[in-house]
Every structure is written in C-alpha cells, then in structure tokens.
Write a protein that holds these residues in place. Structure first.
Motif, PDB file in Angstrom:
ATOM      1  N   ASN A 191       0.858  -1.173   0.000  1.00  0.00           N
ATOM      2  CA  ASN A 191       0.000   0.000   0.000  1.00  0.00           C
ATOM      3  C   ASN A 191       0.904   1.234   0.000  1.00  0.00           C
ATOM      4  OD1 ASN A 191       1.052  -0.221   2.574  1.00  0.00           O
ATOM      5  ND2 ASN A 191      -0.921  -0.491   3.590  1.00  0.00           N
ATOM      6  N   SER A 192       0.343   2.414   0.224  1.00  0.00           N
ATOM      7  CA  SER A 192       1.165   3.626   0.204  1.00  0.00           C
ATOM      8  C   SER A 192       2.324   3.539   1.186  1.00  0.00           C
ATOM      9  CB  SER A 192       0.312   4.856   0.518  1.00  0.00           C
ATOM     10  OG  SER A 192      -0.552   5.177  -0.549  1.00  0.00           O
ATOM     11  N   ALA A 193       2.022   3.093   2.405  1.00  0.00           N
ATOM     12  CA  ALA A 193       3.050   3.047   3.439  1.00  0.00           C
ATOM     13  C   ALA A 193       4.204   2.138   3.048  1.00  0.00           C
ATOM     14  CB  ALA A 193       2.434   2.594   4.758  1.00  0.00           C
ATOM     15  N   ALA A 194       3.879   0.943   2.601  1.00  0.00           N
ATOM     16  CA  ALA A 194       4.925  -0.006   2.230  1.00  0.00           C
ATOM     17  C   ALA A 194       5.641   0.418   0.954  1.00  0.00           C
ATOM     18  CB  ALA A 194       4.332  -1.397   2.063  1.00  0.00           C
ATOM     19  N   ALA A 195       4.907   1.024   0.030  1.00  0.00           N
ATOM     20  CA  ALA A 195       5.533   1.478  -1.213  1.00  0.00           C
ATOM     21  C   ALA A 195       6.644   2.479  -0.925  1.00  0.00           C
ATOM     22  CB  ALA A 195       4.490   2.105  -2.127  1.00  0.00           C
ATOM     23  N   ILE A 196       6.428   3.314   0.098  1.00  0.00           N
ATOM     24  CA  ILE A 196       7.423   4.327   0.436  1.00  0.00           C
ATOM     25  C   ILE A 196       8.550   3.755   1.284  1.00  0.00           C
ATOM     26  CG2 ILE A 196       7.798   6.472   1.748  1.00  0.00           C
ATOM     27  CD1 ILE A 196       4.933   7.285   0.924  1.00  0.00           C
ATOM     28  N   SER A 197       8.208   2.939   2.273  1.00  0.00           N
ATOM     29  CA  SER A 197       9.200   2.611   3.304  1.00  0.00           C
ATOM     30  C   SER A 197       9.697   1.171   3.322  1.00  0.00           C
ATOM     31  CB  SER A 197       8.622   2.953   4.685  1.00  0.00           C
ATOM     32  OG  SER A 197       7.466   2.181   4.947  1.00  0.00           O
ATOM     33  N   ILE A 198       9.114   0.276   2.511  1.00  0.00           N
ATOM     34  CA  ILE A 198       9.563  -1.122   2.499  1.00  0.00           C
ATOM     35  C   ILE A 198       9.874  -1.522   1.057  1.00  0.00           C
ATOM     36  CG2 ILE A 198       9.071  -3.482   3.237  1.00  0.00           C
ATOM     37  CD1 ILE A 198       6.949  -2.416   5.107  1.00  0.00           C
ATOM     38  N   PRO A 199      11.076  -1.251   0.581  1.00  0.00           N
ATOM     39  CA  PRO A 199      11.406  -1.544  -0.818  1.00  0.00           C
ATOM     40  C   PRO A 199      11.152  -2.997  -1.214  1.00  0.00           C
ATOM     41  CG  PRO A 199      13.083  -0.137   0.151  1.00  0.00           C
ATOM     42  CD  PRO A 199      12.179  -0.545   1.270  1.00  0.00           C
TER      43      PRO A 199
ATOM     44  N   GLU B 125       8.243  11.003   5.585  1.00  0.00           N
ATOM     45  CA  GLU B 125       8.733  12.243   4.988  1.00  0.00           C
ATOM     46  C   GLU B 125      10.259  12.200   4.858  1.00  0.00           C
ATOM     47  OE1 GLU B 125       8.295  17.098   5.505  1.00  0.00           O
ATOM     48  OE2 GLU B 125       7.529  15.737   7.050  1.00  0.00           O
ATOM     49  N   ARG B 126      10.913  11.633   5.877  1.00  0.00           N
ATOM     50  CA  ARG B 126      12.374  11.512   5.836  1.00  0.00           C
ATOM     51  C   ARG B 126      12.817  10.545   4.750  1.00  0.00           C
ATOM     52  NH1 ARG B 126      15.091   7.589   7.687  1.00  0.00           N
ATOM     53  NH2 ARG B 126      13.404   6.910   9.067  1.00  0.00           N
ATOM     54  N   VAL B 127      12.086   9.446   4.586  1.00  0.00           N
ATOM     55  CA  VAL B 127      12.426   8.471   3.551  1.00  0.00           C
ATOM     56  C   VAL B 127      12.405   9.131   2.181  1.00  0.00           C
ATOM     57  CG1 VAL B 127      11.719   6.314   2.436  1.00  0.00           C
ATOM     58  CG2 VAL B 127      11.537   6.548   4.929  1.00  0.00           C
ATOM     59  N   LEU B 128      11.385   9.926   1.931  1.00  0.00           N
ATOM     60  CA  LEU B 128      11.293  10.628   0.652  1.00  0.00           C
ATOM     61  C   LEU B 128      12.388  11.681   0.526  1.00  0.00           C
ATOM     62  CD1 LEU B 128       7.419  11.087   0.486  1.00  0.00           C
ATOM     63  CD2 LEU B 128       8.784   9.648  -1.023  1.00  0.00           C
ATOM     64  N   ALA B 129      12.630  12.426   1.609  1.00  0.00           N
ATOM     65  CA  ALA B 129      13.621  13.500   1.563  1.00  0.00           C
ATOM     66  C   ALA B 129      15.008  12.970   1.256  1.00  0.00           C
ATOM     67  CB  ALA B 129      13.619  14.259   2.890  1.00  0.00           C
ATOM     68  N   GLU B 130      15.314  11.766   1.731  1.00  0.00           N
ATOM     69  CA  GLU B 130      16.623  11.176   1.445  1.00  0.00           C
ATOM     70  C   GLU B 130      16.832  10.937  -0.042  1.00  0.00           C
ATOM     71  OE1 GLU B 130      16.596   7.723   3.881  1.00  0.00           O
ATOM     72  OE2 GLU B 130      17.229   8.793   5.704  1.00  0.00           O
ATOM     73  N   ARG B 131      15.746  10.840  -0.781  1.00  0.00           N
ATOM     74  CA  ARG B 131      15.812  10.697  -2.241  1.00  0.00           C
ATOM     75  C   ARG B 131      15.590  12.031  -2.941  1.00  0.00           C
ATOM     76  NH1 ARG B 131      14.472   5.565  -4.383  1.00  0.00           N
ATOM     77  NH2 ARG B 131      14.490   6.678  -6.376  1.00  0.00           N
ATOM     78  N   GLY B 132      15.470  13.101  -2.170  1.00  0.00           N
ATOM     79  CA  GLY B 132      15.187  14.417  -2.748  1.00  0.00           C
ATOM     80  C   GLY B 132      13.768  14.549  -3.252  1.00  0.00           C
ATOM     81  N   LEU B 133      12.843  13.816  -2.635  1.00  0.00           N
ATOM     82  CA  LEU B 133      11.453  13.778  -3.094  1.00  0.00           C
ATOM     83  C   LEU B 133      10.523  14.313  -2.022  1.00  0.00           C
ATOM     84  CD1 LEU B 133      11.490  10.161  -4.611  1.00  0.00           C
ATOM     85  CD2 LEU B 133      11.766  12.315  -5.856  1.00  0.00           C
ATOM     86  N   ALA B 134       9.358  14.753  -2.438  1.00  0.00           N
ATOM     87  CA  ALA B 134       8.324  15.217  -1.510  1.00  0.00           C
ATOM     88  C   ALA B 134       6.979  15.148  -2.203  1.00  0.00           C
ATOM     89  CB  ALA B 134       8.600  16.645  -1.040  1.00  0.00           C
ATOM     90  N   LEU B 135       5.931  14.896  -1.421  1.00  0.00           N
ATOM     91  CA  LEU B 135       4.569  14.874  -1.942  1.00  0.00           C
ATOM     92  C   LEU B 135       3.887  16.207  -1.652  1.00  0.00           C
ATOM     93  CD1 LEU B 135       3.448  11.310  -0.790  1.00  0.00           C
ATOM     94  CD2 LEU B 135       4.515  11.977  -2.955  1.00  0.00           C
TER      95      LEU B 135
END
Length: 263
Positions: free
Chosen positions: A210-218, A241-251
C-alpha cells in the motif's frame, strides 16, 4: 446538484497538478514497479473521475475501487484503462462487473466458483486477481485454501489469473514489532506465489504494498504497488517524509479547504 452546498460560503479546491506531481514522484521512487492508483470512496473525497484522469495522465498503470458501482461510474465517465475491484463483489453483481470490464478480486473458494459461473455467462477472456490473507484477516484466501481456489479458476477457459496480491496490516508504523510482522506477511506472500508457481501459474501482476509499504519497504514493491493516500499527498506516517527527503522527493497535498468570512 444536492441542495446542501449550493450557497454555503465554503469550498474545497483540488490541485490536479499536485496529483500528477505525486504520481510522478512515486513512480520514480518505486520503479520498476508499476503504480495502481486507488480512487475508492469518491477518490478519497477528491472526486473519483477527476482524480482518476489525473492519475492516469501522470502514468499509473491502472486504477482500483472498492465496489462495483464505483467502477461503473468510471466507465460511464469514459475511463477505459484497467480497474481492479479491491473487494470480492456479491455474486448478484458479478455479471455487471464483468460486462463493465472490471477486474474481479477473488477472496474465497465460494467467490472463485461464483466468478467462474459469471465469466461463463459473459464470455471472452476475463482477468481476475486473487487476494491472499497473509495476516490482516479482513478478506482473502487462506494459504491452506489457495491451491483449491487456483485450481477452480485455472479450470475455467474464460478466466485469466492476471494477479496475486495481499495487504499489509501495520505498514504505516515504524515500530519494530510491526515491521517484523510486515516481514512475516511478505514471507507468507512468497509462499502463496510458490503455491501458484507449483501449478504453473505465474501472474504477471503481483502486489502487496500500500502507500506506506511502497514508500518505506522496498522489498514489498513487487511488480506493482497500490497507492491511495500517497497519491493525494498524504503520508501514512510522519517518518516517511524523511524516507522521501533522502531521495530528494516530496509529496504535495492535493486538497485545500476555503471559507468566505462574512461580517
């Protein structure tokens, strides 16, 4: 138009550019997995048809809804791309669902038998996805019953087993015990895939995240991920938010509320 809301001094604005931005961002994050955009519950209140078109324009591979009527609404609105029903439809609605070219979820042995009967009535080659219960216990085929379900579906000349999937129960948590349970669910999902492969069934679409796993569980990303909240710019847990920021990404949130103040 309903009576309430016509003259109220408050309104919601939907930012379609934000919706498209979020899908492009998530596509970059989860590649090479495909995205399935979830537009159940009137597109999480953003407007199902409007949201669906924006998500498709941004590159989702297909859409998902909760009930048959939601899928028919999208078809009536001109959407032709794949639409997955995330719940097992009632037997009396199966023919309508198949005639609308909605992809059925199979979540039980009785559901498999009903789908085979309805598919025989409609004809053609009709894709279905089998949902496996890996630990959430809301809906899905148990690992013990999965072989029987696959055998029933595979015997039908009309049904194509296009997908196998499951759903995390606590992926929106950073608690160590919850993450361990996510690992257990992935292990059980792999067991389900092995059961299918032993029967010569290797669905091209496998999805667990789901959204959560898509972001934080590769490791959960498989060939497709289902994004609901994240597509609309909302994080299931602040740590993501930190997981995305580490890739230079944000929603970007796609909805803003406004009110006109009167004296």
């Amino acid at each position: 138009m309903p009576i309430e809301g016509i003259r109220r001094p408050a309104w919601a604005e939907i930012d379609l550019a934000a919706l498209r931005h979020n899908i492009v961002t998530l596509r970059e994050l989860v590649a090479p997995a495909q995205l399935c955009g979830v537009v159940k519950a009137n597109g999480y209140g953003h407007g199902a048809l409007v949201a669906a078109q924006a998500l498709l324009d941004a590159g989702v591979a297909g859409l998902a809804v909760a009930i048959v009527d939601e899928g028919v609404e999208l078809r009536d609105g001109g959407i032709t791309e794949p639409i997955l029903l995330l719940a097992e439809a009632p037997s009396e609605s199966l023919v309508d669902a198949l005639e609308a070219k909605l992809t059925l979820t199979i979540g039980s042995l009785d559901g498999a038998r009903a789908a085979v009967a309805a598919a025989a009535e409609v004809g053609g080659r009709l894709p279905v996805h089998v949902k496996v219960d890996t630990g959430m216990h809301r809906m899905g085929v148990s690992l013990e019953e999965l072989g029987d379900v696959l055998d029933v579906l595979a015997a039908s000349p009309t049904i194509v087993i296009e997908g196998l999937y499951s759903h995390f129960s606590v992926a929106d948590s950073d608690d160590a015990a919850d993450r361990a349970f996510c690992d257990l669910q992935m292990q059980r999902f792999d067991e389900a895939l092995a059961t299918a492969a032993a029967r010569g069934i290797n669905p091209p679409l496998t999805h667990l995240a789901n959204s959560a796993a898509a972001i934080s569980i590769p490791a959960a990303r498989r060939s497709m991920v289902r994004v609901g909240l994240a597509a609309y710019g909302y994080l299931p847990h602040p740590s993501m938010e930190r997981v995305l920021a580490e890739r230079g990404l944000a929603l970007r949130p796609a909805l803003s509320l406004h009110a006109r103040v009167t004296a």
